[in-house]
Design a protein around this motif. Sequence first.
Motif, short mmCIF file in Angstrom:
data_model
loop_
_atom_site.label_atom_id
_atom_site.label_comp_id
_atom_site.label_asym_id
_atom_site.label_seq_id
_atom_site.Cartn_x
_atom_site.Cartn_y
_atom_site.Cartn_z
N ILE A 182 0.86 -1.20 0.00
CA ILE A 182 0.00 0.00 0.00
C ILE A 182 0.89 1.25 0.00
CG2 ILE A 182 -0.22 0.04 2.54
CD1 ILE A 182 -3.12 0.87 0.26
N GLU A 183 0.55 2.23 -0.83
CA GLU A 183 1.43 3.41 -0.95
C GLU A 183 0.64 4.68 -1.23
OE1 GLU A 183 4.87 2.70 -3.42
OE2 GLU A 183 5.03 0.61 -2.72
N LEU A 184 1.06 5.76 -0.61
CA LEU A 184 0.55 7.09 -0.98
C LEU A 184 1.09 7.44 -2.37
CD1 LEU A 184 1.11 8.93 2.42
CD2 LEU A 184 -1.12 8.29 1.43
N VAL A 185 0.26 8.12 -3.15
CA VAL A 185 0.62 8.42 -4.54
C VAL A 185 0.52 9.93 -4.79
CG1 VAL A 185 0.09 7.97 -6.98
CG2 VAL A 185 -0.30 6.16 -5.27
N ILE A 186 1.58 10.48 -5.37
CA ILE A 186 1.57 11.90 -5.76
C ILE A 186 1.17 11.97 -7.24
CG2 ILE A 186 3.00 13.97 -6.06
CD1 ILE A 186 5.08 12.64 -4.18
N LYS A 187 0.25 12.89 -7.56
CA LYS A 187 -0.07 13.12 -8.98
C LYS A 187 0.55 14.45 -9.40
CE LYS A 187 -4.37 12.43 -10.65
NZ LYS A 187 -5.78 12.87 -10.80
N ILE A 188 1.44 14.40 -10.37
CA ILE A 188 2.16 15.61 -10.82
C ILE A 188 1.22 16.51 -11.63
CG2 ILE A 188 4.07 16.43 -12.28
CD1 ILE A 188 4.98 15.17 -9.60
N SER A 189 1.22 17.80 -11.30
CA SER A 189 0.27 18.73 -11.92
C SER A 189 0.96 19.81 -12.76
CB SER A 189 -0.57 19.41 -10.84
OG SER A 189 0.29 20.07 -9.92
N ALA A 203 8.94 22.10 -4.56
CA ALA A 203 8.30 20.88 -5.06
C ALA A 203 6.80 20.86 -4.79
CB ALA A 203 8.96 19.65 -4.43
N HIS A 204 6.36 21.50 -3.70
CA HIS A 204 4.92 21.49 -3.37
C HIS A 204 4.07 22.13 -4.48
CE1 HIS A 204 6.28 25.44 -1.92
NE2 HIS A 204 5.06 25.84 -2.19
N ARG A 205 4.69 22.94 -5.33
CA ARG A 205 3.95 23.58 -6.43
C ARG A 205 3.67 22.61 -7.57
NH1 ARG A 205 7.71 28.90 -7.33
NH2 ARG A 205 7.58 29.76 -5.21
N TYR A 206 4.23 21.42 -7.51
CA TYR A 206 4.13 20.49 -8.63
C TYR A 206 3.10 19.38 -8.41
CZ TYR A 206 8.05 22.90 -10.67
OH TYR A 206 8.83 23.88 -11.22
N TYR A 207 2.37 19.46 -7.28
CA TYR A 207 1.28 18.49 -7.08
C TYR A 207 0.18 19.13 -6.26
CZ TYR A 207 3.76 17.70 -2.63
OH TYR A 207 4.39 17.87 -1.42
N ASP A 208 -1.06 18.78 -6.60
CA ASP A 208 -2.23 19.34 -5.92
C ASP A 208 -3.00 18.29 -5.15
OD1 ASP A 208 -1.71 21.81 -7.16
OD2 ASP A 208 -2.79 21.16 -8.97
N GLU A 209 -2.77 17.03 -5.49
CA GLU A 209 -3.59 15.95 -4.92
C GLU A 209 -2.71 14.77 -4.50
OE1 GLU A 209 -7.62 15.69 -7.41
OE2 GLU A 209 -5.83 15.42 -8.63
N ILE A 210 -3.19 14.07 -3.48
CA ILE A 210 -2.52 12.84 -3.03
C ILE A 210 -3.55 11.71 -3.12
CG2 ILE A 210 -1.45 11.67 -1.05
CD1 ILE A 210 0.29 13.94 -2.12
N GLY A 211 -3.10 10.58 -3.61
CA GLY A 211 -3.99 9.43 -3.72
C GLY A 211 -3.39 8.22 -3.02
N LEU A 212 -4.02 7.08 -3.27
CA LEU A 212 -3.58 5.84 -2.64
C LEU A 212 -3.63 4.72 -3.66
CD1 LEU A 212 -2.80 4.91 0.31
CD2 LEU A 212 -5.14 4.05 0.48
N GLY A 213 -2.64 3.85 -3.61
CA GLY A 213 -2.62 2.73 -4.55
C GLY A 213 -1.87 1.55 -3.98
N PRO A 244 -7.63 16.41 -2.62
CA PRO A 244 -6.86 17.65 -2.73
C PRO A 244 -6.01 17.86 -1.48
CG PRO A 244 -9.19 18.04 -3.24
CD PRO A 244 -9.09 16.65 -2.69
N LYS A 245 -4.82 18.43 -1.67
CA LYS A 245 -3.89 18.66 -0.55
C LYS A 245 -4.54 19.44 0.60
CE LYS A 245 -0.44 20.68 -2.63
NZ LYS A 245 0.85 21.22 -3.10
N GLU A 246 -5.33 20.47 0.23
CA GLU A 246 -5.93 21.32 1.27
C GLU A 246 -6.80 20.49 2.21
OE1 GLU A 246 -5.36 22.01 -2.28
OE2 GLU A 246 -7.51 22.37 -2.32
#
Length: 203
Positions: free
Chosen positions: A55-62, A73-83, A119-121
């Motif tokens: 199980i892993e947290l996933v960053i989606k590059i935006s 680096a925080h400007r390069y992703y808006d959402e975190i997912g799971l996979g 979303p990160k927020e």
Amino acid sequence: MKIICIGRNYVKHAQELQHDVPTEPVFFMKPDSALLLDNKPFFLPDFSKEIHHEIELVIKISRLGKNIEAKFAHRYYDEIGLGIDFTARDIQRQLIEKGLPWEKAKAFDASAVLGRFIPKEELGDLGQILFSLKRNGAVVQSGDSQFMIFSFDTIIEHVSKFVTLKIGDLIYTGTPAGVGPVAIDDRLEGYIGEKKMFDIQVK
Ligand code: MG
């Protein structure tokens, strides 16, 4: 798009597989054909007798980026997912012994389960994201992003030195301890906090 996966990013997981704790991020890639989306079932492949869940947290590059500094680096992703980074552990062991690349153990079809994103927020402190995997209703892996050896931003800095990151690319950020085999008829549910992110059946 491409899928970048970080290996050995939690001390306890590195120890359970008897690996050294890395001093810089270890990464490998999966092709887009590895994605398993929309809670579709996972069919156990016949080339392995030991498919493990990770199980892993996933960053989606935006945003497109190369040589990204961690502080930006925080400007390069808006959402975190799971996979799940499904791994043919028996094959991986043989490859590691021979010093060969890991693709056969890691990059096969449907080896990258991907659930929904938040979303990160909404997540608040990204340094304390709790997540877990249930197998047949029992928690088998639970993680907390505070125990990652390399943070999201450090991972992005490191990977983008070597590989240009493009919009839609995914980074699987490593698995906590508790990896183990899956079997036919298993139900696998992934959670961030109390939020269910995916729910799949093994067939
Ligand atoms: Mg993994």
